[in-house]
Motif scaffolding. Structure first.
Motif, mmCIF file in Angstrom:
data_model
loop_
_atom_site.group_PDB
_atom_site.id
_atom_site.type_symbol
_atom_site.label_atom_id
_atom_site.label_comp_id
_atom_site.label_asym_id
_atom_site.label_seq_id
_atom_site.Cartn_x
_atom_site.Cartn_y
_atom_site.Cartn_z
ATOM 1 N N MET A 171 0.848 -1.203 0.000
ATOM 2 C CA MET A 171 0.000 0.000 0.000
ATOM 3 C C MET A 171 0.881 1.249 0.000
ATOM 4 S SD MET A 171 -3.244 -0.521 -0.250
ATOM 5 C CE MET A 171 -4.094 0.921 0.394
ATOM 6 N N ALA A 172 1.928 1.228 0.826
ATOM 7 C CA ALA A 172 2.829 2.378 0.894
ATOM 8 C C ALA A 172 3.493 2.605 -0.466
ATOM 9 C CB ALA A 172 3.867 2.146 1.982
ATOM 10 N N THR A 173 3.968 1.518 -1.080
ATOM 11 C CA THR A 173 4.634 1.598 -2.389
ATOM 12 C C THR A 173 3.689 2.168 -3.450
ATOM 13 O OG1 THR A 173 5.868 -0.376 -1.787
ATOM 14 C CG2 THR A 173 5.870 0.213 -4.116
ATOM 15 N N SER B 84 -2.832 8.592 -6.837
ATOM 16 C CA SER B 84 -3.553 9.451 -5.900
ATOM 17 C C SER B 84 -4.578 8.633 -5.110
ATOM 18 C CB SER B 84 -4.233 10.591 -6.650
ATOM 19 O OG SER B 84 -5.022 10.057 -7.690
ATOM 20 N N GLN B 85 -5.127 7.599 -5.734
ATOM 21 C CA GLN B 85 -6.118 6.779 -5.044
ATOM 22 C C GLN B 85 -5.740 5.304 -5.138
ATOM 23 O OE1 GLN B 85 -9.892 8.016 -6.931
ATOM 24 N NE2 GLN B 85 -10.738 7.925 -4.858
ATOM 25 N N VAL B 86 -5.565 4.669 -3.980
ATOM 26 C CA VAL B 86 -5.300 3.230 -3.951
ATOM 27 C C VAL B 86 -6.313 2.598 -3.007
ATOM 28 C CG1 VAL B 86 -3.617 1.411 -3.482
ATOM 29 C CG2 VAL B 86 -2.828 3.643 -4.260
ATOM 30 N N GLN C 160 -17.626 6.050 -5.795
ATOM 31 C CA GLN C 160 -18.465 6.780 -6.767
ATOM 32 C C GLN C 160 -17.710 7.202 -8.031
ATOM 33 O OE1 GLN C 160 -20.259 9.812 -4.165
ATOM 34 N NE2 GLN C 160 -22.125 8.588 -4.244
ATOM 35 N N VAL C 161 -16.917 6.249 -8.551
ATOM 36 C CA VAL C 161 -16.258 6.510 -9.832
ATOM 37 C C VAL C 161 -17.219 6.068 -10.928
ATOM 38 C CG1 VAL C 161 -14.278 5.957 -11.297
ATOM 39 C CG2 VAL C 161 -14.005 6.077 -8.810
ATOM 40 N N GLU C 162 -17.629 6.972 -11.798
ATOM 41 C CA GLU C 162 -18.618 6.584 -12.810
ATOM 42 C C GLU C 162 -17.973 5.940 -14.016
ATOM 43 O OE1 GLU C 162 -21.581 9.467 -13.575
ATOM 44 O OE2 GLU C 162 -22.379 9.145 -11.554
ATOM 45 N N GLN C 163 -16.868 6.489 -14.427
ATOM 46 C CA GLN C 163 -16.146 5.842 -15.520
ATOM 47 C C GLN C 163 -14.680 6.253 -15.542
ATOM 48 O OE1 GLN C 163 -18.225 6.881 -19.062
ATOM 49 N NE2 GLN C 163 -17.740 9.043 -18.917
ATOM 50 N N CYS C 164 -13.880 5.393 -16.190
ATOM 51 C CA CYS C 164 -12.469 5.710 -16.385
ATOM 52 C C CYS C 164 -12.007 4.977 -17.638
ATOM 53 C CB CYS C 164 -11.648 5.291 -15.166
ATOM 54 S SG CYS C 164 -11.685 3.526 -14.828
ATOM 55 N N ASP C 165 -10.846 5.370 -18.144
ATOM 56 C CA ASP C 165 -10.329 4.691 -19.325
ATOM 57 C C ASP C 165 -9.694 3.355 -18.959
ATOM 58 O OD1 ASP C 165 -10.927 6.587 -21.394
ATOM 59 O OD2 ASP C 165 -9.460 7.914 -20.433
ATOM 60 N N LEU C 166 -9.029 3.357 -17.813
ATOM 61 C CA LEU C 166 -8.213 2.191 -17.482
ATOM 62 C C LEU C 166 -8.289 1.893 -15.989
ATOM 63 C CD1 LEU C 166 -6.066 0.184 -18.517
ATOM 64 C CD2 LEU C 166 -4.342 1.919 -18.019
ATOM 65 N N SER C 167 -8.601 0.630 -15.684
ATOM 66 C CA SER C 167 -8.554 0.177 -14.293
ATOM 67 C C SER C 167 -7.351 -0.750 -14.153
ATOM 68 C CB SER C 167 -9.868 -0.548 -13.980
ATOM 69 O OG SER C 167 -9.644 -1.588 -13.068
ATOM 70 N N ILE C 168 -6.494 -0.460 -13.162
ATOM 71 C CA ILE C 168 -5.325 -1.313 -12.935
ATOM 72 C C ILE C 168 -5.489 -2.020 -11.590
ATOM 73 C CG2 ILE C 168 -2.808 -1.414 -12.670
ATOM 74 C CD1 ILE C 168 -2.604 1.111 -14.348
ATOM 75 N N SER C 169 -5.330 -3.356 -11.597
ATOM 76 C CA SER C 169 -5.410 -4.125 -10.355
ATOM 77 C C SER C 169 -4.103 -4.868 -10.139
ATOM 78 C CB SER C 169 -6.552 -5.142 -10.417
ATOM 79 O OG SER C 169 -7.758 -4.509 -10.785
ATOM 80 N N HIS D 116 -7.602 8.527 -18.555
ATOM 81 C CA HIS D 116 -7.939 8.680 -17.148
ATOM 82 C C HIS D 116 -7.833 7.310 -16.463
ATOM 83 C CE1 HIS D 116 -9.844 9.595 -13.428
ATOM 84 N NE2 HIS D 116 -10.974 8.979 -13.736
ATOM 85 N N ILE D 117 -6.909 7.221 -15.504
ATOM 86 C CA ILE D 117 -6.707 5.949 -14.794
ATOM 87 C C ILE D 117 -7.553 5.959 -13.522
ATOM 88 C CG2 ILE D 117 -5.017 4.399 -13.752
ATOM 89 C CD1 ILE D 117 -2.857 5.790 -15.411
ATOM 90 N N GLY D 118 -8.369 4.911 -13.339
ATOM 91 C CA GLY D 118 -9.213 4.805 -12.148
ATOM 92 C C GLY D 118 -8.383 4.486 -10.916
ATOM 93 N N PRO D 119 -9.020 4.414 -9.742
ATOM 94 C CA PRO D 119 -8.296 4.065 -8.525
ATOM 95 C C PRO D 119 -7.580 2.726 -8.694
ATOM 96 C CG PRO D 119 -10.550 4.697 -8.021
ATOM 97 C CD PRO D 119 -10.448 4.624 -9.510
ATOM 98 N N LEU D 120 -6.347 2.632 -8.197
ATOM 99 C CA LEU D 120 -5.608 1.379 -8.303
ATOM 100 C C LEU D 120 -6.069 0.423 -7.206
ATOM 101 C CD1 LEU D 120 -2.291 0.469 -9.456
ATOM 102 C CD2 LEU D 120 -2.692 -0.116 -7.065
#
Lengths: 464, 273
Positions: free
Chosen positions: B67-69, B75-77, B112-121, B152-156
């Motif tokens: 999480m720290a890394t 900005s959002q993890v 409450q993220v409605e849309q993003c271009d890319l979700s990274i998990s 636009h990258i969504g929350p990781l």
């Protein structure tokens, strides 16, 4: 739909359909538990086996486990069924069929003639009421012989696939494993690479490289790059020297769709390879891989147990007269085959079912690091498969596949089983090994200090 | 002459002069033989490697450190869990590893993220070690060119006890156009730290495996971070253009291959000699 019963010790077990009866009768398996179709107790399983033994074989033609209208594999099985070939066993129950298969006077020729009359469901059913020794004994009677640049599956022979995988498809890394394998007498089934990517350009390059090696050393063997059938077709269109077209297949239409294939695209791949006419002693051009649990994994199992679905994959395979089929038995993981005991039984069931259906079965005797299995379990399975007359096993340096991250049989393992059971390589390849000075007149490895000249030159080049 | 008299070193063992080729591969080549069998030393080395790989499967994800890394880079993890409670359940029930726990689903919904271009998990999979050692390195190469594209990258998402398909409900909750999953691959004997990347166009629950593309074996001695980055960007660009992923999105990239033309290896000299 029929209902099946068995009464035991004051308790009545009821099975709502043939599909449910088959799932309850199948020996314990984590994948069937995952699918929530396994017997609830040991007694229920035994009762189901007793009830299954009473089911007429012909019943499987009347009550398909997966509806004809819903599934092209069912349609293939029913439409291709040969009633004349079925006649000798048409009046038998599953239990009587087991006795018939074990009879001394039922041999290779009868079983070959019978194959087109059998459906995957019939052979899966009888396997469920057989012990390992039955699977070995009957497997040993079945002969399925195929050919391309050599002949595979003859009595007293055990071939190997040389599997020189490398995690980045490094040409030199692959070549190092090929040399190691050839000098340990491996590669008569196929020299087959699992590429690290499905990139068509890479696949074409690997095919050219294998073709050049086979030509340069005049090896009577065939090559394959195990990529998706559509990639293989593209590679052929680009002029790649393709011996065998590979594909993973499963026993239902929906599971095959999960692999991105159907029967039509397999036909296309088969025809593309056939059009090249590259075989010298035969024209079997397909190489299929299967494995129990693949249909469940692709969410396409229809409530049918994984061992029966695996047998249905062999009906898909036999439609295309493959050179090689192998069940990658322990590859899929512990959620389908939990431990060594389950892997061993599954490997022998798959070999038996495939051979009885007329498919040239090999087995990838293998396990992953998250399964409860080890080298001792693989030794047991390998030895039993050798006794059962398995067509081929894998061969890899030191049992460690550094690309696919699992353990399969090593070059040394194949030498062991050939030694203790008196088995030999495919005849054309056996002659080449002797001619190259790799083996002695006992068929044992002859290389001590010096390498045979052709390979000594290659090794010298590697140092320069 | 007996076997033992022919050996250069260990009595009873016949060495293989081609062992020198092991500088080209991690494969266990040139092990020598005792009769036709594996000599004692390589046999026991194998047993040790197997024991280590077994142990690696059970190493837990160090979520605090990760999480720290990741917080240094995004900005959002968000820290998520699959429905598999522990390693034992994870191994027997892959279906649970593909689903988000109720808490995790609520957490995502609350963002409450409605849309993003890319979700990274970033998912532990079968090797937390791969995530510990390589996830940040790969992200550091991948993120700048992705940001250059203006996506636009969504929350990781950092996920424990997850399988590949867990990227689908995550991407769905974030309204993602594309999903990328970094996951620890199952440990091999020689590669307990291998990272895999799976790409899915419009990740939504129920996607089939044939609708994904995979870049595997990412680790210092496997597929390089550089080559993997090139491939992943190629997939993202092509998918954006053609609006699909999986077997229909063939990897036709002419990536500078480490393979060359397959010649130049010692088995195939360029000139006859």
């Amino acid at each position: 739909m029929s209902c099946w019963y068995y009464d035991t010790g004051g308790r009545r077990y009821r099975f709502e359909s043939l599909r449910e009866l088959m799932a309850c009768a199948t020996p314990a398996r984590s994948g069937d538990e995952l699918a929530e179709i396994a017997a609830a107790s040991g007694e229920e399983r035994a009762a189901a086996q007793l009830a299954l033994a009473e089911v007429p074989l012909a019943r499987f033609l009347e009550e398909p486990l997966i509806p004809y209208e819903e599934d092209e594999v069912t349609r293939l099985i029913i439409d291709r069924h040969d009633a004349a070939a079925f006649r000798p066993v048409a009046g038998m129950t599953v239990g009587e069929f087991r006795n018939y298969l074990l009879c001394h006077d039922v041999g290779s020729e009868q079983l070959s003639r019978l194959a087109p009359g059998l459906t995957p469901e019939m052979v899966a059913a009888v396997s469920k009421i057989m012990r390992l020794q039955d699977l070995v004994l009957v497997g040993h009677k079945c002969r399925v012989v195929t050919a391309f640049r050599n002949t595979i599956g003859l009595p007293g022979r055990l071939s190997t696939r040389l599997q020189p995988n490398h995690p980045t498809d490094s040409a030199t890394g692959i070549a190092a494993s090929i040399l190691d394998g050839l000098l340990y007498a491996s590669g008569d089934a196929v020299i087959g690479i699992n590429p690290a990517t499905d990139n068509t350009g890479t696949v074409v390059t690997l095919l050219k490289m294998l073709d050049d090696i086979i030509s340069r050393y005049a090896i009577p063997a065939q090559s394959c790059v195990l990529t998706h059938v559509t990639t293989a077709i593209e590679a052929i269109e680009r002029g790649a020297p393709t011996d065998l077209v590979f594909q993973s297949i499963a026993g239902t239409e929906s599971a095959n769709r999960g692999f991105g294939i159907d029967l039509a695209v397999l036909r296309e791949g088969h025809d593309a390879a056939q059009s090249l006419g590259r075989g010298t002693v035969g024209q079997n051009v397909m190489y299929f891989e299967t494995g129990q649990g693949s249909a469940l994994s692709a969410n396409g199992h229809h409530g049918v147990d994984q061992q029966t679905l695996e047998a249905r994959a062999y009906a898909v395979a036999r439609e295309f007269e493959p050179l090689l089929v192998n069940t990658v038995v322990g590859f899929i993981g512990p959620e389908y085959l939990f431990d060594g005991k389950q892997i061993i039984r599954a490997g022998l069931e798959d070999h038996f079912c495939g051979k009885l259906l007329g498919v040239p079965m090999g087995v990838d005797v293998c396990y992953t690091n998250h399964a409860e299995a080890d080298q001792d379990d693989m030794d047991v399975l390998l030895t039993l498969l050798g006794a059962a007359g398995c067509n081929y096993v894998m061969g890899i340096p030191g049992s460690d596949d550094i690309m696919l991250n699992y353990q399969t049989t090593s070059f040394h393992d194949a030498l062991y089983v050939r030694e203790v059971l008196g088995l030999k390589a495919a005849p054309q390849f056996e002659a080449w090994l002797a001619q190259m000075g790799i083996t002695d007149h006992h068929g044992r490895i002859a290389i001590e200090g010096e390498l045979p000249p052709a390979f000594a030159h290659a090794l010298a080049r590697s140092a320069s | 002459m007996t076997d033992s008299e022919r050996t250069s070193g260990v009595p009873g063992v016949i060495d293989n002069p081609w062992r020198t080729l092991s500088r080209h591969t991690d494969a266990r080549i040139g092990l020598g033989r005792a009769g036709g069998s594996l000599p004692t030393a390589p046999h026991l080395e194998f047993q040790l490697a197997h024991a280590r790989a077994r142990d690696a499967v059970h190493l837990p994800l160090d979520s605090e450190t990760m999480m720290a890394t990741l917080n240094e880079r995004f900005s959002q993890v968000v820290r998520l869990q699959s429905r598999a409670q522990d390693r034992g359940e994870y191994l027997r029930r892959p279906d649970l590893g593909r689903l988000l726990s109720d808490d995790s689903r609520e957490q995502l919904a609350a963002m409450q993220v409605e849309q993003c271009d890319l979700s990274i998990s970033v998912v532990d999979g079968l090797s937390a070690r791969a995530i510990h050692e390589h996830a940040a390195t790969l992200l550091d190469r991948l993120l700048p060119p992705i940001r250059e594209r203006g996506w636009h990258i969504g929350p990781l998402a950092l996920v424990e006890q997850g399988r590949v398909a867990i990227g689908d409900p995550i991407g769905e909750a974030l309204g993602a156009r594309m999903g990328v999953v970094l996951i620890g691959e199952r440990p091999g004997l020689s590669s307990p730290d291998s990272l895999g990347v799976y790409f899915t166009w419009q990740p939504r629950s129920g996607r089939r495996d044939s609708e994904r593309n995979c870049v595997s074996n990412i680790r210092p001695r496997g597929q390089s971070f550089e080559a993997a980055t090139t491939l992943i960007l190629y997939l993202l660009d092509e998918a954006s253009r053609r609006e699909l992923s999986g077997v229909e999105l063939k990897d036709d990239s002419e990536v500078a291959s480490q393979l060359g033309d397959g010649r130049g290896n010692f088995l195939l000299p360029d000139s006859a000699d």
